[in-house]
Design a protein around this motif. Structure first.
Motif, PDB file in Angstrom:
ATOM      1  N   GLN A 151       0.858  -1.180   0.000  1.00  0.00           N
ATOM      2  CA  GLN A 151       0.000   0.000   0.000  1.00  0.00           C
ATOM      3  C   GLN A 151       0.894   1.229   0.000  1.00  0.00           C
ATOM      4  O   GLN A 151       2.109   1.114  -0.001  1.00  0.00           O
ATOM      5  CB  GLN A 151      -0.891   0.002   1.241  1.00  0.00           C
ATOM      6  CG  GLN A 151      -1.820  -1.188   1.336  1.00  0.00           C
ATOM      7  CD  GLN A 151      -2.606  -1.161   2.634  1.00  0.00           C
ATOM      8  OE1 GLN A 151      -2.769  -0.125   3.253  1.00  0.00           O
ATOM      9  NE2 GLN A 151      -3.094  -2.307   3.055  1.00  0.00           N
ATOM     10  N   LEU A 152       0.286   2.399   0.025  1.00  0.00           N
ATOM     11  CA  LEU A 152       1.068   3.622   0.150  1.00  0.00           C
ATOM     12  C   LEU A 152       1.872   3.571   1.441  1.00  0.00           C
ATOM     13  O   LEU A 152       1.431   2.974   2.425  1.00  0.00           O
ATOM     14  CB  LEU A 152       0.150   4.839   0.153  1.00  0.00           C
ATOM     15  CG  LEU A 152      -0.570   5.130  -1.160  1.00  0.00           C
ATOM     16  CD1 LEU A 152      -1.564   6.277  -0.974  1.00  0.00           C
ATOM     17  CD2 LEU A 152       0.432   5.473  -2.247  1.00  0.00           C
ATOM     18  N   PRO A 153       3.065   4.176   1.477  1.00  0.00           N
ATOM     19  CA  PRO A 153       3.871   4.150   2.695  1.00  0.00           C
ATOM     20  C   PRO A 153       3.100   4.705   3.888  1.00  0.00           C
ATOM     21  O   PRO A 153       2.359   5.680   3.780  1.00  0.00           O
ATOM     22  CB  PRO A 153       5.052   5.064   2.361  1.00  0.00           C
ATOM     23  CG  PRO A 153       5.133   5.058   0.878  1.00  0.00           C
ATOM     24  CD  PRO A 153       3.717   4.908   0.393  1.00  0.00           C
ATOM     25  N   GLY A 154       3.237   4.067   5.012  1.00  0.00           N
ATOM     26  CA  GLY A 154       2.574   4.504   6.228  1.00  0.00           C
ATOM     27  C   GLY A 154       2.719   3.468   7.318  1.00  0.00           C
ATOM     28  O   GLY A 154       3.427   2.471   7.172  1.00  0.00           O
ATOM     29  N   MET A 155       2.044   3.720   8.429  1.00  0.00           N
ATOM     30  CA  MET A 155       2.137   2.823   9.572  1.00  0.00           C
ATOM     31  C   MET A 155       0.807   2.811  10.317  1.00  0.00           C
ATOM     32  O   MET A 155       0.186   3.858  10.504  1.00  0.00           O
ATOM     33  CB  MET A 155       3.244   3.305  10.524  1.00  0.00           C
ATOM     34  CG  MET A 155       3.439   2.443  11.733  1.00  0.00           C
ATOM     35  SD  MET A 155       4.584   3.121  12.993  1.00  0.00           S
ATOM     36  CE  MET A 155       5.808   3.980  12.068  1.00  0.00           C
ATOM     37  N   ALA A 156       0.385   1.626  10.730  1.00  0.00           N
ATOM     38  CA  ALA A 156      -0.803   1.481  11.571  1.00  0.00           C
ATOM     39  C   ALA A 156      -0.404   0.631  12.763  1.00  0.00           C
ATOM     40  O   ALA A 156       0.194  -0.436  12.598  1.00  0.00           O
ATOM     41  CB  ALA A 156      -1.943   0.826  10.811  1.00  0.00           C
ATOM     42  N   ARG A 163       9.169   5.848  14.977  1.00  0.00           N
ATOM     43  CA  ARG A 163       9.903   6.656  13.995  1.00  0.00           C
ATOM     44  C   ARG A 163      11.197   7.222  14.594  1.00  0.00           C
ATOM     45  O   ARG A 163      12.246   7.212  13.956  1.00  0.00           O
ATOM     46  CB  ARG A 163       9.029   7.786  13.469  1.00  0.00           C
ATOM     47  CG  ARG A 163       7.912   7.300  12.571  1.00  0.00           C
ATOM     48  CD  ARG A 163       7.125   8.473  11.998  1.00  0.00           C
ATOM     49  NE  ARG A 163       5.917   8.041  11.359  1.00  0.00           N
ATOM     50  CZ  ARG A 163       5.841   7.507  10.154  1.00  0.00           C
ATOM     51  NH1 ARG A 163       6.941   7.330   9.460  1.00  0.00           N
ATOM     52  NH2 ARG A 163       4.673   7.135   9.643  1.00  0.00           N
ATOM     53  N   SER A 169       9.351   1.579   2.680  1.00  0.00           N
ATOM     54  CA  SER A 169       8.542   2.414   1.789  1.00  0.00           C
ATOM     55  C   SER A 169       7.192   1.750   1.526  1.00  0.00           C
ATOM     56  O   SER A 169       6.417   2.214   0.715  1.00  0.00           O
ATOM     57  CB  SER A 169       9.274   2.659   0.472  1.00  0.00           C
ATOM     58  OG  SER A 169       9.525   1.426  -0.169  1.00  0.00           O
ATOM     59  N   LYS A 193       3.590   5.715  17.459  1.00  0.00           N
ATOM     60  CA  LYS A 193       4.114   5.948  16.107  1.00  0.00           C
ATOM     61  C   LYS A 193       5.336   6.861  16.163  1.00  0.00           C
ATOM     62  O   LYS A 193       6.337   6.614  15.497  1.00  0.00           O
ATOM     63  CB  LYS A 193       3.049   6.572  15.217  1.00  0.00           C
ATOM     64  CG  LYS A 193       1.996   5.607  14.764  1.00  0.00           C
ATOM     65  CD  LYS A 193       1.015   6.312  13.851  1.00  0.00           C
ATOM     66  CE  LYS A 193      -0.137   5.423  13.485  1.00  0.00           C
ATOM     67  NZ  LYS A 193      -1.089   6.103  12.600  1.00  0.00           N
ATOM     68  N   THR A 245       2.102  -2.615   9.365  1.00  0.00           N
ATOM     69  CA  THR A 245       1.068  -2.810  10.374  1.00  0.00           C
ATOM     70  C   THR A 245       1.706  -3.478  11.580  1.00  0.00           C
ATOM     71  O   THR A 245       2.405  -4.488  11.438  1.00  0.00           O
ATOM     72  CB  THR A 245      -0.074  -3.705   9.839  1.00  0.00           C
ATOM     73  OG1 THR A 245      -0.611  -3.105   8.665  1.00  0.00           O
ATOM     74  CG2 THR A 245      -1.171  -3.859  10.881  1.00  0.00           C
ATOM     75  N   PHE A 284       3.599  -0.221   3.469  1.00  0.00           N
ATOM     76  CA  PHE A 284       2.737   0.024   4.617  1.00  0.00           C
ATOM     77  C   PHE A 284       3.063  -0.991   5.716  1.00  0.00           C
ATOM     78  O   PHE A 284       3.074  -2.191   5.475  1.00  0.00           O
ATOM     79  CB  PHE A 284       1.262  -0.083   4.220  1.00  0.00           C
ATOM     80  CG  PHE A 284       0.341   0.457   5.269  1.00  0.00           C
ATOM     81  CD1 PHE A 284       0.080   1.822   5.341  1.00  0.00           C
ATOM     82  CD2 PHE A 284      -0.251  -0.380   6.198  1.00  0.00           C
ATOM     83  CE1 PHE A 284      -0.767   2.325   6.307  1.00  0.00           C
ATOM     84  CE2 PHE A 284      -1.084   0.124   7.176  1.00  0.00           C
ATOM     85  CZ  PHE A 284      -1.339   1.485   7.237  1.00  0.00           C
TER      86      PHE A 284
END
Length: 72
Positions: free
Chosen positions: A30-35, A52, A64, A48, A68, A66
């Motif tokens: 998925q698009l870069p990110g974090m859950a 980071r 780069s 978060k 989880t 997603f």
């Protein structure tokens, strides 16, 4: 095809009490990110930032993809 999963044993602190927990992470396309799931709402934003900051301090770039993170 399932996402790559990594598991690590850890300790969750509540006051002075420690509880053994299993932390699982998975990467997806998925698009870069974090859950981060499995924590109360207010703790999510702080967690978060801690993740980071910790990865930046040791020179480990976040993926780069997603990420989880789940506490069991």
């Amino acid at each position: 095809m399932s996402a790559p999963v990594c598991r690590a044993a850890s300790v969750a602190l509540t006051g002075l009490q420690g509880t053994a927990v299993m932390v699982e992470t998975a990467l997806s396309q998925q698009l870069p990110g974090m859950a981060i799931i499995g924590l109360p709402d207010t703790a999510l934003a702080e967690a978060k930032l801690r993740v980071r900051s910790a990865t930046a301090q040791i020179g480990l770039p976040l993926s780069s993809r997603f990420l989880t993170i789940n506490r069991r």
